[in-house]
Design an enzyme around this catalytic site. Sequence first.
Site, short mmCIF file in Angstrom:
data_model
loop_
_atom_site.label_atom_id
_atom_site.label_comp_id
_atom_site.label_asym_id
_atom_site.label_seq_id
_atom_site.Cartn_x
_atom_site.Cartn_y
_atom_site.Cartn_z
N THR A 1 9.89 1.18 9.97
CA THR A 1 10.03 0.80 8.42
C THR A 1 8.83 1.38 7.67
O THR A 1 7.82 1.48 7.98
CB THR A 1 10.07 -0.48 8.23
OG1 THR A 1 10.38 -0.74 6.95
CG2 THR A 1 9.32 -1.40 8.69
N ASP A 2 9.21 1.82 6.65
CA ASP A 2 7.93 2.13 5.47
C ASP A 2 7.53 0.79 5.08
O ASP A 2 8.34 -0.24 5.34
CB ASP A 2 8.57 2.98 4.45
CG ASP A 2 7.62 3.36 3.21
OD1 ASP A 2 6.39 3.41 3.69
OD2 ASP A 2 7.91 3.08 2.18
#
Length: 219
Positions: free
Chosen positions: A12-13
């Site tokens: 995930t960012d």
Amino acid sequence: AETLGSVSVVCTDKTGTITQGRMSVTKVVSADEGGAHEHLDGADQEVLLIGSLNNDATFSETESRGVGHPTEAALVEAAVHAGIDLEVERAAWRRIGEIPFSSDKKYMATLHRHDKREYLFVKGAPERVLAMCDLSDGELERLQALAMSMTAEGLRVLAIAKKEDVEGGINEAMLTKLSCVGFVGIQDPLRPTTVDTIALLNGAGVRMMLITGDHPATA
């Protein structure tokens, strides 16, 4: 559903994904005294002034917030709220050259003319900016520890530095023997659902990986 059921890793960012993407300056630290000013109470004006001059964001009076890249907008917003007149100061410290920020360089440098003198301002990742500064081993260790203590709080930390009476325009070769002015700590709160979502994935045996350009301690 079958494909999702076989997922074992989620990457995930960070900014705007697990965080709210609403950055705000919550701490300003002066390099000379190392005094931290929470919530900008008595914040060091020079740190915020340079942070707003070495900056491409603007300030919206109608919305009372910074407009532009989230990090730079947070700096401009903090400066204005601390009493700095952005329009007046940018006119007084006219920008005459710059080295734009890049993810490789991790810093931005700008050259300004003020009262017939030229000044170089730099902001960026502490490890990059401190390497440009004229510091003794003891001073370097103290400032590195100061920056690390801020990142350990989950803050995105920017170092602010300057060089006075420069000549010959702006280029990377002149980025030496700077004076460290201080640090700015920027916070981006987690989304309310983040903790529960990560707990759910961990409970399902899914490995979470965080992908970010921030310092590992901040992450």
